[in-house]
Design a protein around this motif. Structure first.
Motif, PDB file in Angstrom:
ATOM      1  N   GLY A  58      -5.898  -8.029  -1.815  1.00  0.00           N
ATOM      2  CA  GLY A  58      -6.876  -7.397  -2.703  1.00  0.00           C
ATOM      3  C   GLY A  58      -8.316  -7.715  -2.327  1.00  0.00           C
ATOM      4  N   THR A  66       0.851  -1.204   0.000  1.00  0.00           N
ATOM      5  CA  THR A  66       0.000   0.000   0.000  1.00  0.00           C
ATOM      6  C   THR A  66       0.879   1.244   0.000  1.00  0.00           C
ATOM      7  N   ARG A  91     -10.173  -3.326  -0.987  1.00  0.00           N
ATOM      8  CA  ARG A  91      -9.440  -2.327  -1.781  1.00  0.00           C
ATOM      9  C   ARG A  91      -9.485  -0.976  -1.073  1.00  0.00           C
ATOM     10  N   GLN A 146     -16.813  -3.585   2.360  1.00  0.00           N
ATOM     11  CA  GLN A 146     -15.821  -4.509   1.790  1.00  0.00           C
ATOM     12  C   GLN A 146     -15.338  -5.514   2.827  1.00  0.00           C
TER      13      GLN A 146
END
Ligand SMILES: NC(=O)c1ccc[n+]([C@@H]2O[C@H](COP(=O)([O-])OP(=O)(O)OC[C@H]3O[C@@H](n4cnc5c(N)ncnc54)[C@H](OP(=O)(O)O)[C@@H]3O)[C@@H](O)[C@H]2O)c1
Length: 324
Positions: A287, A112, A290, A157
């Motif tokens: 992943g 990242t 995200r 997410q």
């Protein structure tokens, strides 16, 4: 050092970039040279004078940052000058340097970008601590209000990555598309009758609601809970005083929590940071989760960042970047 100071309280124009006293790290702290700092809705409230920092915290805004360790307190082990890091703060992130208890500092997730990492840990810590509190597990159904926001875009997410079915709400068609793109199974318009839409999509109710509205949504949120369901209130954008129908809660064996992250003791924050490192960082590296859509703004232009967040036109995260 230079920092964003509040010259009084009020609108975004009270934010001024200028000189501020240098922070000094205590024996259990690290001094971090800030590369970027996430902008959170709580910062708007503090600027307006409605959310004072907890006792002992920096008066400066900023609940999270990414940067580099420039000084290590005498009692701290495991960190070296020059290490990149992210930090969960009780304040002080809108600055060139910040002192922070070592337990609230993490290495950035592998892969990242450091600037982006400045907008990660506050939302991750908020969501992980709340979902842990509700004992969220795979197979459950979650309703995330405001799925296109900073917290919401992470929460939906993360819940998907845990194996949950995720319903969400958002204010525009674009934002609902954005939520679906992040993995939401259904995205509803909160200006319409979202509770009817949720009941239709989940006739047995939802196991967990993550709510940013507070009073305004108390009744409909309880109304969509499944048996043994959990309402997690993290924001009060719709007011702080509501009426709770205990009968509706009791019949579902439901529970309601309202957890604040910022005022937690440092030891609790350290435990939450350890959970974030263990749970979330691998999901980012693989992943499965995200980074949210990100807008970068130079830190001296914090006024513009607050104006944008306040406008509601933004989605995802806003990150302030320190000029060097
Ligand atoms: N308790 C804690 O420890 C903690 C920690 C962090 C954040 N928070 C709280 O969490 C909330 C979100 O913070 P943030 O930094 O993610 O702010 P943000 O990015 O500005 O997000 C605000 C969200 O609220 C949504 N919203 C506005 N009106 C709504 C409505 N009527 N129904 C449903 N959603 C609505 C917005 O949706 P649209 O964009 O679609 O309009 C947006 O997604 C804030 O209230 C903040 O104070 C609490």
């Amino acid at each position: 050092m230079r920092a964003v100071r509040c010259e009084g309280s009020g609108g975004p124009e009270v934010l001024v970039w200028g000189e501020a006293p240098d922070p000094r790290p205590g024996p259990a702290e690290l001094l971090v040279e800030v590369v970027s700092a996430g902008v959170n809705r709580a910062d708007l409230l503090q600027r307006q004078g409605h959310y004072p920092p907890p006792p002992g915290a920096s008066e400066l805004l900023g609940l999270e940052c990414a940067g580099t360790v420039v000084e290590v307190g005498a009692d701290v082990t495991g960190w070296q000058v020059g290490d990149p890091c992210v930090a969960l703060l009780a304040g002080g992130g809108y600055a060139e340097r910040v002192a922070v208890p070592a337990g609230q500092v993490l290495p950035p997730p592998v892969g990242t970008d450091l600037v982006s990492a400045g907008g990660l840990v506050e939302v991750a810590a908020t969501v992980v601590s709340n979902f842990d509190h509700a004992r969220l597990v795979a197979g459950q159904t979650v309703l995330v209000h405001g799925g296109a926001g900073g917290v919401g875009s992470f929460a939906l997410q993360y819940a998907k990555a845990l194996g949950c079915r995720v319903l969400t709400t958002a204010g525009t068609a674009d934002k609902r598309d954005y939520c679906r793109g992040l993995g939401a199974d259904e995205a509803f318009d909160y200006a319409e009758d979202w509770s009817a839409a949720v009941r239709e999509a989940a006739p047995d109710g939802v196991d967990v609601v993550l709510d940013v509205m507070g009073a305004k949504y108390l009744e409909p949120n309880v109304g969509v809970l499944a048996a043994d369901g959990h309402l997690l209130v993290i924001g009060m954008q719709g007011g702080r005083r509501g009426e709770l129908d205990l009968g509706a809660l009791l019949s579902r064996r439901g529970s309601v929590s309202a957890l604040a992250l910022r005022s937690r003791p440092s030891a609790q924050k350290a435990a939450i940071c350890a959970r974030v490192r263990e749970e979330v960082w691998p999901m980012l590296s693989s992943g499965d989760v995200r980074l949210a859509h990100e807008t970068r703004i130079d830190m001296p232009e914090a006024t513009r960042a607050h104006t944008l967040l306040e406008s509601g036109e933004h989605h995802g995260k806003i990150v302030l970047v320190v000029p060097r």
